[in-house]
Design a protein around this motif. Structure first.
Motif, mmCIF file in Angstrom:
data_model
loop_
_atom_site.group_PDB
_atom_site.id
_atom_site.type_symbol
_atom_site.label_atom_id
_atom_site.label_comp_id
_atom_site.label_asym_id
_atom_site.label_seq_id
_atom_site.Cartn_x
_atom_site.Cartn_y
_atom_site.Cartn_z
ATOM 1 N N ALA A 81 0.814 -1.208 0.000
ATOM 2 C CA ALA A 81 0.000 0.000 0.000
ATOM 3 C C ALA A 81 0.850 1.261 0.000
ATOM 4 O O ALA A 81 0.526 2.246 -0.681
ATOM 5 C CB ALA A 81 -0.940 0.003 1.205
ATOM 6 N N ALA A 82 1.940 1.257 0.742
ATOM 7 C CA ALA A 82 2.806 2.437 0.810
ATOM 8 C C ALA A 82 3.453 2.712 -0.540
ATOM 9 O O ALA A 82 3.570 3.876 -0.963
ATOM 10 C CB ALA A 82 3.873 2.243 1.881
ATOM 11 N N ALA A 83 3.871 1.663 -1.244
ATOM 12 C CA ALA A 83 4.486 1.833 -2.555
ATOM 13 C C ALA A 83 3.474 2.347 -3.572
ATOM 14 O O ALA A 83 3.803 3.174 -4.432
ATOM 15 C CB ALA A 83 5.083 0.510 -3.026
ATOM 16 N N VAL A 84 2.245 1.864 -3.485
ATOM 17 C CA VAL A 84 1.195 2.342 -4.392
ATOM 18 C C VAL A 84 0.908 3.816 -4.122
ATOM 19 O O VAL A 84 0.763 4.620 -5.049
ATOM 20 C CB VAL A 84 -0.087 1.497 -4.242
ATOM 21 C CG1 VAL A 84 -1.220 2.090 -5.079
ATOM 22 C CG2 VAL A 84 0.165 0.049 -4.653
ATOM 23 N N ALA A 85 0.828 4.189 -2.845
ATOM 24 C CA ALA A 85 0.585 5.591 -2.491
ATOM 25 C C ALA A 85 1.706 6.485 -2.998
ATOM 26 O O ALA A 85 1.463 7.597 -3.490
ATOM 27 C CB ALA A 85 0.428 5.728 -0.981
#
Length: 231
Positions: free
Chosen positions: A53-57
């Motif tokens: 999720a952090a990489a997508v954000a």
């Protein structure tokens, strides 16, 4: 008041390095849309694992405003009877097919809402509607994608952001290349058109759903199965 589509649209296509995702990216480019592919493959414009999720954000922050999101990234998972599946099988497939879609929607959709226009197309599957034997994990993950689409489509119905899903039947893609011949024969026998679909055919439907032409449909699921779907 109906929201007006931006003149120069940008799209992010997950799973855009191959299969249906790549076909969607190519088709949208033909419409003059600036397309960024997001995939684990090194050939993608944005090399990202959608389960992170952090990489997508971070990718969403990097791209800036996005008008179209096509969630095509996914995995098939095991071809086993339900009683043979493990919790690890379930976690792995749902992490990609469901949570990965959630991560991307949560990262890219807020800006669409803020600007008052957006199109989200989630690639589900006929398996998510009918349930394929020996594919309970995949079927359940795609069923969840369908109901996610319905729920979010209703939530965002007055924002100018339209959320729909496409439910392909058996499509000729790298993801389906390892289907055992006997299983493939059974799947084709269920298709009235008596053939597998092409990724480019799915991309035509996705391009329409991603366009400004669709203004009064959200939270819907569009079958593209050669007539297989029974409801």
């Amino acid at each position: 008041m109906m929201a007006v589509a931006p003149a120069n649209r940008t799209a992010v296509v997950t799973g855009g390095a191959s299969g249906i995702g790549a076909a969607c990216a190519d088709r949208l480019r033909k419409e003059g849309v600036r397309v960024l592919t997001l995939d684990r493959a090194s050939s993608a414009d944005l090399v990202v694992d959608i389960t992170d999720a952090a990489a997508v954000a971070a990718a969403a922050a990097e791209t800036g405003p996005v008008d179209v999101l096509v969630n095509s990234a996914g995995i098939v998972g095991p071809s086993l009877s339900f009683l043979e599946t493990s919790l690890d099988d379930w976690r792995r497939v749902i992490e990609v097919n469901l949570f990965g879609t959630v991560n991307c929607m949560q990262a890219f959709v807020p800006d669409m809402v803020e600007r008052g226009w957006g199109r989200v197309v989630n690639i589900a599957s006929v398996a998510g509607k009918e349930g394929n034997p020996s594919m309970s994990v995949y079927s359940a993950s795609k069923g969840a994608t369908i109901t996610l689409t319905k729920a979010v489509g209703k939530e965002l119905a007055t924002t100018g952001v339209i959320v729909n899903a496409v439910a392909p039947g058996n499509i000729l893609t790298p993801m389906s290349a390892d289907t055992p011949p006997d299983v493939l024969e059974r799947y084709i026998s269920l298709i009235p058109m008596a053939r597998r679909g092409q990724a480019s055919e799915v991309a035509e439907l996705v391009a329409w759903l991603a366009s400004e032409k669709v203004t009064f449909s959200t939270g819907s699921v569009y079958d593209i199965s050669g007539g297989r779907a029974t409801y």
